[in-house]
Motif scaffolding. Structure first.
Motif, short mmCIF file in Angstrom:
data_model
loop_
_atom_site.label_atom_id
_atom_site.label_comp_id
_atom_site.label_asym_id
_atom_site.label_seq_id
_atom_site.Cartn_x
_atom_site.Cartn_y
_atom_site.Cartn_z
N ILE A 79 3.14 -19.13 -34.98
CA ILE A 79 3.59 -19.46 -36.33
C ILE A 79 4.61 -18.45 -36.86
CG2 ILE A 79 1.78 -18.25 -37.60
CD1 ILE A 79 2.89 -21.80 -38.37
N LYS A 80 4.67 -17.25 -36.27
CA LYS A 80 5.61 -16.22 -36.71
C LYS A 80 6.95 -16.31 -35.98
CE LYS A 80 1.81 -13.12 -37.78
NZ LYS A 80 1.09 -11.94 -37.35
N ASP A 81 7.12 -17.31 -35.13
CA ASP A 81 8.37 -17.48 -34.38
C ASP A 81 9.54 -17.70 -35.33
OD1 ASP A 81 10.34 -18.03 -32.52
OD2 ASP A 81 9.09 -19.37 -31.34
N ASP A 82 10.72 -17.24 -34.93
CA ASP A 82 11.93 -17.40 -35.75
C ASP A 82 12.56 -18.78 -35.62
OD1 ASP A 82 11.75 -14.83 -36.69
OD2 ASP A 82 13.07 -14.00 -35.15
N ILE A 83 12.19 -19.53 -34.61
CA ILE A 83 12.81 -20.83 -34.37
C ILE A 83 11.78 -21.93 -34.58
CG2 ILE A 83 13.98 -22.31 -32.69
CD1 ILE A 83 15.03 -19.74 -31.40
N VAL A 84 12.17 -22.91 -35.39
CA VAL A 84 11.31 -24.07 -35.64
C VAL A 84 11.89 -25.27 -34.89
CG1 VAL A 84 12.49 -24.81 -37.74
CG2 VAL A 84 10.10 -25.36 -37.43
N CYS A 85 11.00 -26.15 -34.42
CA CYS A 85 11.43 -27.37 -33.75
C CYS A 85 11.15 -28.56 -34.67
CB CYS A 85 10.65 -27.58 -32.46
SG CYS A 85 11.03 -26.39 -31.18
N LEU A 86 12.10 -29.46 -34.72
CA LEU A 86 11.93 -30.72 -35.44
C LEU A 86 11.89 -31.81 -34.38
CD1 LEU A 86 11.82 -32.46 -38.00
CD2 LEU A 86 14.32 -32.53 -37.93
N ASN A 87 10.75 -32.48 -34.27
CA ASN A 87 10.55 -33.51 -33.23
C ASN A 87 10.94 -32.97 -31.85
OD1 ASN A 87 9.64 -35.28 -35.18
ND2 ASN A 87 11.64 -36.21 -35.49
N ASP A 88 10.48 -31.77 -31.55
CA ASP A 88 10.67 -31.08 -30.27
C ASP A 88 12.11 -30.63 -30.00
OD1 ASP A 88 7.95 -31.16 -29.61
OD2 ASP A 88 8.16 -33.19 -28.79
N VAL A 89 12.98 -30.66 -31.00
CA VAL A 89 14.35 -30.18 -30.85
C VAL A 89 14.47 -28.86 -31.63
CG1 VAL A 89 16.78 -30.64 -31.34
CG2 VAL A 89 15.27 -32.52 -30.66
N PRO A 90 14.78 -27.75 -30.94
CA PRO A 90 14.93 -26.47 -31.65
C PRO A 90 16.03 -26.56 -32.71
CG PRO A 90 14.83 -26.11 -29.29
CD PRO A 90 14.97 -27.60 -29.50
N MET A 91 15.74 -26.11 -33.89
CA MET A 91 16.70 -26.16 -34.99
C MET A 91 17.51 -24.86 -35.01
SD MET A 91 16.18 -29.16 -36.05
CE MET A 91 17.22 -29.20 -37.48
N VAL A 92 18.48 -24.81 -34.13
CA VAL A 92 19.37 -23.65 -34.04
C VAL A 92 20.80 -24.14 -34.22
CG1 VAL A 92 17.85 -22.27 -32.58
CG2 VAL A 92 19.47 -23.82 -31.52
#
Length: 134
Positions: A79-92
């Protein structure tokens, strides 16, 4: 053919929070599922209930349109990760500094919604008709 109503069933657990509200600018309702559990996922099913099951309902779930799902989770599961995924796609950001498309996952209304551990799901049901949402 009789009308159907919505019954949401889930396992009882204080780690799963569910909130609902009328969808904005389009018909239907939106639900937010927050799974606070560190290791347990949940499957949410929508089923037809008879009007006598819970009194006289004042809403109708048609269930013919696809459900729009947005699932948010940390890339590594931490949960402390800097990258979040939306529908398994990294939001970068892309090379052109854009963010990826934020399109919903379209799912058949008869398919259970799987809420992964430590994740959030935003779900919109367009053919759910409630007088409060008119």
């Amino acid at each position: 053919m009789g009308s159907t109503v919505l019954a949401v069933t889930k396992e009882s657990d204080p780690n799963l929070r569910v909130y609902a509200h009328c969808a904005k600018k389009k018909p239907g309702v939106s639900l937010i599922f927050i799974n606070l559990s560190k290791d347990r996922s949940f499957n949410i099913t929508f089923s037809n209930a008879k009007p006598g099951d819970a009194g006289k309902p004042n809403y109708e779930f048609v269930g013919k349109q696809n459900i729009e799902e947005y699932h948010l989770r940390a890339l590594t599961g931490d949960i402390k990760d800097d990258i979040v995924c939306l529908n398994d796609v990294p939001m970068v950001q892309t090379n052109s500094e854009d963010i990826p498309a934020m399109d919903p996952k379209l799912v058949d209304a008869s398919t259970p919604i799987s809420i992964a551990a430590q994740s959030i799901a935003y779900v919109t049901i367009r053919d759910f008709e409630a007088p409060a949402c008119v």
